[in-house]
Scaffold this motif. Structure first.
Motif, short mmCIF file in Angstrom:
data_model
loop_
_atom_site.label_atom_id
_atom_site.label_comp_id
_atom_site.label_asym_id
_atom_site.label_seq_id
_atom_site.Cartn_x
_atom_site.Cartn_y
_atom_site.Cartn_z
N GLN A 53 -66.33 -47.95 -11.30
CA GLN A 53 -66.96 -48.23 -10.02
C GLN A 53 -67.62 -47.00 -9.39
N LEU A 54 -67.40 -45.84 -9.95
CA LEU A 54 -67.94 -44.61 -9.37
C LEU A 54 -69.46 -44.69 -9.24
N PRO A 55 -70.01 -44.11 -8.16
CA PRO A 55 -69.39 -43.20 -7.19
C PRO A 55 -68.60 -43.87 -6.06
N PHE A 56 -68.51 -45.21 -6.05
CA PHE A 56 -67.72 -45.86 -4.99
C PHE A 56 -66.24 -45.60 -5.23
N VAL A 57 -65.53 -45.26 -4.17
CA VAL A 57 -64.08 -45.11 -4.22
C VAL A 57 -63.47 -45.95 -3.11
N PRO A 58 -62.30 -46.56 -3.32
CA PRO A 58 -61.68 -47.42 -2.31
C PRO A 58 -61.45 -46.70 -0.98
N GLU A 59 -61.23 -45.40 -1.03
CA GLU A 59 -60.99 -44.65 0.21
C GLU A 59 -62.18 -44.71 1.16
N ALA A 60 -63.37 -45.00 0.63
CA ALA A 60 -64.53 -45.14 1.49
C ALA A 60 -64.36 -46.31 2.45
N MET A 61 -63.78 -47.40 1.97
CA MET A 61 -63.52 -48.55 2.84
C MET A 61 -62.45 -48.22 3.87
N LYS A 62 -61.48 -47.40 3.50
CA LYS A 62 -60.43 -47.03 4.45
C LYS A 62 -61.00 -46.26 5.63
N VAL A 63 -61.86 -45.27 5.39
CA VAL A 63 -62.38 -44.50 6.52
C VAL A 63 -63.30 -45.36 7.38
N VAL A 64 -63.95 -46.35 6.78
CA VAL A 64 -64.76 -47.29 7.58
C VAL A 64 -63.84 -48.14 8.46
N ASN A 65 -62.78 -48.69 7.85
CA ASN A 65 -61.85 -49.51 8.63
C ASN A 65 -61.12 -48.71 9.70
N ASP A 66 -60.81 -47.47 9.39
CA ASP A 66 -60.15 -46.61 10.38
C ASP A 66 -61.12 -46.08 11.43
N ARG A 67 -62.40 -46.24 11.19
CA ARG A 67 -63.47 -45.79 12.10
C ARG A 67 -63.35 -44.29 12.40
N THR A 68 -63.03 -43.52 11.35
CA THR A 68 -62.86 -42.08 11.54
C THR A 68 -64.13 -41.29 11.24
N VAL A 69 -65.15 -41.93 10.68
CA VAL A 69 -66.41 -41.24 10.42
C VAL A 69 -67.56 -42.04 11.02
N ASN A 70 -68.57 -41.33 11.50
CA ASN A 70 -69.84 -41.99 11.79
C ASN A 70 -70.71 -41.84 10.55
N TRP A 71 -71.36 -42.94 10.14
CA TRP A 71 -72.01 -42.96 8.84
C TRP A 71 -73.31 -43.74 8.86
N CYS A 72 -74.12 -43.47 7.85
CA CYS A 72 -75.41 -44.16 7.75
C CYS A 72 -75.87 -44.17 6.31
N VAL A 73 -76.33 -45.33 5.85
CA VAL A 73 -77.00 -45.48 4.55
C VAL A 73 -78.46 -45.78 4.82
N ALA A 74 -79.36 -45.07 4.15
CA ALA A 74 -80.80 -45.23 4.40
C ALA A 74 -81.56 -45.08 3.08
#
Length: 399
Positions: free
Chosen positions: A120-141
């Motif tokens: 699945q790389l470069p996707f890692v499950p921890e990416a979903m955790k930080v989104v759910n925890d709302r600990t990062v501001n992020w943007c895909v463009a």
């Protein structure tokens, strides 16, 4: 794209999308061929006061070598520091910026689907955790590249194709407006209004009907529609996708039934899936077929228990700038914001209100969106008594 427009795009991604704040650490995910925009984003981030900008470059040719040559028992291995790095960024209340747009749309053609589905790389499950925890501001463009442009505009010479794609992206990103930031604030407000109207109706399910599609997606009791801007736990408002044209929520992973036909192709890394058809029973995708590439997606749905169930349902109206172009971009970020879509895999916790329903949302190591909407697809909201209420007709809100 000239230097001036490149700087405008970078500033939009950094200042409006990710909303980088002084003192934040910024992680930028890029690929070979995207150097010019990557460097412009780095400069913009430092202008916005970033403490440090960390750029990681993911080369699909390196991944291809692993798929072709790695030992079978090693394909699932992910170095622990990949996930730890993501969690550390969340602990630091950092920023994530990722650049979409396929650099090698057909690179993985012919590779064994079972092996592709396990990496699945470069996707890692921890990416979903930080989104759910709302600990990062992020943007895909999106980032335009010549190979992507030539894949989208196959009737044009490479230079002409790139110029055409760049022209389209300038319009899609609202960079042709005198004040792109204000243009996005206005669009985000309209998206938020649509989400509020859907919440007020409290539908039990959403139904899609059209050629090749008759799908009913149940909702959880506290499924909440959201769209446009998000807020971190620290109150930083950001637009996670630029462009964004969708409102989305969490489906009930146990209540999805019927058949659906994808209305646009799906690119997964270097694999292009066309003519995708999926049948659901009791929430599970029990049959996945496609004209090309379907076996890759089918292999991914066997990764874990939640991979064959839905984690997202999104609706898109025709007021955005992507759909009217009638162009298949072969990039999920753009194509999903041109048409209503669903996603196999993990759900977002912010799309439910009650703690009890957070425990019921779908969990998975994958999250794969594919497009199922078009002007010809009728979308209804189903009330608890079964009454059907028109929601979208020819891409126009009916509520």
């Amino acid at each position: 794209m000239d230097d001036g427009m490149l700087e405008r795009l970078a500033d939009l991604i950094v200042g409006v999308g990710a909303n980088v704040q002084p003192g934040q650490v910024v992680a930028v995910g890029s690929e070979p061929g995207k150097e010019a925009l990557t460097r412009a984003i780095v400069r913009s981030a430092y202008r916005h006061g970033a403490k440090f900008v960390d750029v990681s470059v993911w080369d699909l040719h390196v991944k291809k070598a692993r798929i072709e040559l790695s030992r079978e028992e090693d394909l699932d291995f992910v170095p622990p520091w990949f996930g730890q790095r993501m969690l550390a960024l969340g602990d630091m209340r950092g920023v994530r910026i990722a650049l979409s747009g396929p650099v090698e749309p057909t690179l993985f053609a012919g590779l064994p689907p079972e092996r592709l589905g396990r990496d699945q790389l470069p996707f890692v499950p921890e990416a979903m955790k930080v989104v759910n925890d709302r600990t990062v501001n992020w943007c895909v463009a999106p980032c335009p590249t010549e190979k992507w442009a030539s894949f989208v505009h196959r009737d044009l010479e490479p230079a002409e194709a790139l110029a055409r794609l760049e022209e389209q992206l300038v319009h899609i990103m609202r960079l042709d407006e005198a004040d792109p930031a204000e243009a996005w604030r206005s669009r985000v407000a309209a998206i938020a209004s649509a989400a509020e109207r859907l919440d007020e109706r409290g539908f039990d399910a959403i139904r899609f009907r059209g050629e090749g599609t008759d799908l009913r997606v149940g909702l959880l009791p506290s499924s909440t529609w959201t769209g446009g801007a998000m807020d971190t736990v620290g109150g930083i408002s950001h637009i996670a996708n630029l462009p964004t044209e969708e409102v989305f929520t969490a489906p009930d992973p146990q209540r999805v039934d019927g058949e659906v036909r994808a209305t646009k192709p799906l690119v997964l890394g270097g694999t292009t899936i066309e003519g995708l058809r999926v049948r659901f029973e009791g929430g599970r995708a029990v049959a996945i077929t496609a004209d090309t590439g379907g076996d890759v997606l089918e292999a991914m749905t066997r990764r874990d228990e939640g991979a064959a169930r839905l984690g997202e349902l999104a609706l898109v109206d025709r007021e955005g700038r992507i759909g009217p172009m009638d162009t298949v971009f072969y990039d999920t970020l753009l194509d999903e914001n041109a048409a209503s879509h669903i996603a196999l895999g993990a759900a977002y916790e912010l799309t439910v209100r009650d703690e009890a329903d957070i425990d019921r949302i779908n969990r998975s190591d994958i999250h794969i969106d594919f497009m199922i909407g078009s002007p010809e697809i009728e979308v209804d909201g189903l009330e608890a008594d079964g009454n059907a209420v028109p929601v979208l007709r020819e891409g126009v809100w009916q509520i």
